[in-house]
Design a protein around this motif. Structure first.
Motif, PDB file in Angstrom:
ATOM      1  N   THR B 103       0.821  -1.201   0.000  1.00  0.00           N
ATOM      2  CA  THR B 103       0.000   0.000   0.000  1.00  0.00           C
ATOM      3  C   THR B 103       0.852   1.247   0.000  1.00  0.00           C
ATOM      4  OG1 THR B 103      -0.020  -0.099   2.379  1.00  0.00           O
ATOM      5  CG2 THR B 103      -1.891  -1.031   1.237  1.00  0.00           C
ATOM      6  N   LEU B 105      -0.538   4.718   0.577  1.00  0.00           N
ATOM      7  CA  LEU B 105      -1.768   5.455   0.749  1.00  0.00           C
ATOM      8  C   LEU B 105      -1.463   6.856   1.226  1.00  0.00           C
ATOM      9  CD1 LEU B 105      -3.677   2.628   2.537  1.00  0.00           C
ATOM     10  CD2 LEU B 105      -3.905   3.301   0.180  1.00  0.00           C
ATOM     11  N   LEU B 107      -0.114  10.479   1.999  1.00  0.00           N
ATOM     12  CA  LEU B 107       1.279  10.790   2.315  1.00  0.00           C
ATOM     13  C   LEU B 107       1.648  10.247   3.670  1.00  0.00           C
ATOM     14  CD1 LEU B 107       1.873  14.371   1.024  1.00  0.00           C
ATOM     15  CD2 LEU B 107       2.737  12.220   0.172  1.00  0.00           C
ATOM     16  N   GLY B 108       2.940  10.077   3.865  1.00  0.00           N
ATOM     17  CA  GLY B 108       3.422   9.702   5.182  1.00  0.00           C
ATOM     18  C   GLY B 108       2.990   8.328   5.611  1.00  0.00           C
ATOM     19  N   VAL B 109       3.064   7.403   4.677  1.00  0.00           N
ATOM     20  CA  VAL B 109       2.737   6.011   4.916  1.00  0.00           C
ATOM     21  C   VAL B 109       3.216   5.494   6.263  1.00  0.00           C
ATOM     22  CG1 VAL B 109       2.956   3.731   3.954  1.00  0.00           C
ATOM     23  CG2 VAL B 109       3.147   5.699   2.490  1.00  0.00           C
ATOM     24  N   GLY B 110       2.387   5.609   7.252  1.00  0.00           N
ATOM     25  CA  GLY B 110       2.706   5.029   8.556  1.00  0.00           C
ATOM     26  C   GLY B 110       4.019   5.505   9.108  1.00  0.00           C
ATOM     27  N   LEU B 123      10.948   0.057   9.666  1.00  0.00           N
ATOM     28  CA  LEU B 123       9.686  -0.203  10.369  1.00  0.00           C
ATOM     29  C   LEU B 123       8.561  -0.511   9.390  1.00  0.00           C
ATOM     30  CD1 LEU B 123       9.509   2.331  13.314  1.00  0.00           C
ATOM     31  CD2 LEU B 123       9.532  -0.148  13.414  1.00  0.00           C
ATOM     32  N   GLY B 124       8.482   0.278   8.335  1.00  0.00           N
ATOM     33  CA  GLY B 124       7.445   0.053   7.325  1.00  0.00           C
ATOM     34  C   GLY B 124       7.554  -1.338   6.731  1.00  0.00           C
TER      35      GLY B 124
END
Ligand SMILES: Nc1ncnc2c1ncn2[C@@H]1O[C@H](COP(=O)(O)OP(=O)(O)OP(=O)(O)O)[C@@H](O)[C@H]1O
Ligand SMILES: [Mg+2]
Lengths: 296, 265
Positions: B103, B105, B107-110, B123-124
């Motif tokens: 994903t 999705l 901005l700032g994906v998690g 981490l991602g």
């Protein structure tokens, strides 16, 4: 769940999402995924510890000074309330007992509860954009609290030996009580994390709860202190175990400071409380976790 | 989390969405609090506000298709992506996804802004289920593609929004997904990075990967997608050839196509 190669050995790469009623996810795949993504929780906790003490040297010093100040403040409090007049040895024993209880309560247990409670709400973007077993978030905070607790354990033993108190062999049994406390703390972290999604102001009640729970646990007083009063009033002793921390924190300190192995009823109370808290917390959290994304 | 094991047969589409409805539940208060809950109980009222983001959406997407999703603000595009990724539970209907999903999705994906770009990438990746070994292997590629230089080791709060999206995009495409979900990730990238990202997306599309691209730029949809889905107020208005759907959409908006050629991606 984000399907990646890791999961493939266990689940096929087909995912079906259907409406959920506040039910539990299927447990086996859930815990498999949880186990596989353990490195994520570890890394999450490591990264947050790193971010917390960017200034490493003073960060470390602070980890040691903070609990010491805390112990001194509470010791002063106890002295003022009780009045002086005890022998030096009795005071030392009280101080060491206070350190044992206070460090494990304030740094570990309260850390788990406080940080765990905000783990989900604070996870914001991560929750909205990634799909993984959410239980990892409070568990990462439990690990963080544990790592922060370790240096205070060293401080404790320095105090213990520095005041010339003996080191009892029974110390090796103490980790059993710590483990039970850890399970209990994890359960509490999960419960409060879930509740904070629904009620954002739980965070502002927590400090009071933590403070009151501290006074109600055998930290500023000895586990034996209330027994006479209870007997006089004709109240059975087991009511003390209504507070889960009575046996857990009490047992921890008894073993470390007195080298006294708690009686069977303490073991039973502590282990049942910890299992109940962990199972209830995990089930409560998991039954709600799919709703977190729509609620944030 | 309700993965059901079924046999994958080649005739299955990559994503099948049947009568999907997604509902957000929010309270009228800015944040739900215990205090306000008590007050509400006192008044005997429940103030849960239900926002229907998607209503009765059905469509199928075959393997190897790149599909563009268009629609005005609040049409439910991001919600649809989140539902396909398994983040938002459907309130009705059913979604079948065949393949690994990555994903990207908004901005700032998690991403955690206190941590460095490097830590966020790790981490991602771990959250997506990669192992440390796989990540180490791919980390250099990710960092190189994002072209952040020394900023990769700086806290992400020092990033510009373009730098954010570069890193987010780079992570998503390097997870080697079967199905790539991209939600407006490129709106803040500079011209050079947009070109590079477009090439990369082409590459994904050419490798018979399936791609969902949410964008307000009609040009990039036309360039990159072989199909297009138009959402309006949570409902599917049209699905088909990008040219046709975009023409209908533009007509619907009563704005000439020229308005969209200005923003290249
Ligand atoms: N977290 C949320 N809580 C409540 N409602 C939400 C939430 N996120 C989105 N919505 C609502 O869901 C609907 C669809 O939103 P969504 O973000 O999917 O739109 P979008 O098509 O992505 O819009 P945009 O083009 O602006 O990105 C909107 O009416 C929005 O108000
Ligand atoms: Mg959106």
């Amino acid at each position: 769940m984000n399907a990646t190669r890791l999961d493939e050995e266990f689940t096929s790469s087909v995912h079906i999402y259907e409406p959920h009623r506040n039910g539990l996810p299927r447990l086996r795949p859930y815990f498999k995924a949880l186990w596989q993504r353990k490195p994520f929780a570890t890394e999450m906790s490591r990264a947050s510890i790193r971010a917390d003490n960017v200034n490493t040297f003073f960060g470390q010093i602070w980890q040691v000074l903070n609990p010491l100040f805390l112990a001194c403040v509470y010791f002063l409090l106890v002295m003022i309330i009780r009045g002086r007049g005890n022998s030096f040895d009795a005071n030392v024993e009280r101080f060491v007992h206070l350190c044992a209880g206070l460090f494990v309560y304030h740094i570990f247990f309260a850390g788990c509860v406080r940080q765990g409670a905000s783990s989900v709400v604070g996870g914001g973007k991560l929750l909205l954009n990634m799909s993984f077993p959410r239980l990892l978030l409070p568990l990462a905070e439990v690990r963080t609290a544990f790592v922060k607790f370790l240096p205070t354990l060293v401080v404790f033993f320095v105090i213990l030996l520095g005041f010339g108190r003996p080191l009892h062999w029974e110390v090796i049994i103490a980790p059993a009580f710590f483990l039970m406390l850890g399970m209990f703390a994890a359960g509490m972290a999960m419960i409060f994390a879930t509740m904070q999604v629904y009620f954002r102001d739980i965070g502002s009640f927590l400090p009071y709860m933590v403070r009151i729970w501290l006074y109600m646990s055998p930290i500023l007083w000895y586990p034996d202190d209330p027994i006479n009063t209870l007997n006089d009033a004709g109240i059975p002793e087991w009511v003390l175990h209504a507070n889960p921390l009575y046996s857990m924190v009490g047992g921890w300190s008894e073993l470390l400071v007195q080298g006294h192995i708690p009686e069977a009823s303490w073991w039973i109370a502590a282990s049942s409380w910890s299992v109940v808290a962990l199972v209830t917390g995990a089930l409560f959290f998991m039954s709600r976790e799919r709703e977190f994304a729509v609620r944030l | 989390m309700t993965d059901t094991d079924t046999d994958t047969t080649t005739s299955d589409p990559a994503v099948r969405v049947e009568n999907l409805s997604v509902m957000y539940r929010t309270t009228f208060e800015k944040v739900p609090t215990f205090k306000s809950a008590l007050r509400r109980v006192g008044r005997g009222k429940r103030e849960v506000h239900e926002v229907k983001a998607l209503t009765d959406v059905s469509f199928e997407v075959d393997h190897g298709t790149s599909i563009g999703i268009i629609g005005s603000n609040g049409a439910g595009k991001s919600s649809l992506m989140r539902a396909i990724a398994g983040i938002l539970p459907p309130s009705e209907g059913r979604i079948e996804v065949h393949g690994r999903v990555s994903t990207l999705l908004a901005l700032g994906v998690g991403f955690n802004r206190k941590l460095s770009g490097r830590e966020n990438v790790i981490l991602g990746g771990l959250a997506a289920g990669m192992t440390h070994a796989e990540l180490n292997e791919r980390y250099d590629e990710i960092a190189e593609f994002a072209e952040l230089g020394e900023f990769i080791d700086m806290p992400m709060r020092t990033y510009s929004s373009g730098m954010y999206s570069r890193l987010a995009f780079s992570v998503a495409v390097h997870l080697n997904p079967d199905i790539l979900l991209i939600d407006e990730a490129l709106s803040t990238g500079d011209a050079k990075f947009k070109q590079k990202a477009a090439r990369k997306m082409r590459e994904v599309a050419d490798n018979a990967g399936t791609m969902f691209l949410v964008s307000h730029s009609m040009r990039s949809i036309k360039r990159l997608c072989s199909q297009c889905l138009w959402l309006h107020k949570g409902q599917v208005m049209m699905q088909g050839e990008p040219e046709e759907v975009i023409a209908a959409y533009s007509k619907f908006l009563e704005v000439g196509e020229d308005a969209f050629t200005l923003d290249d991606m």
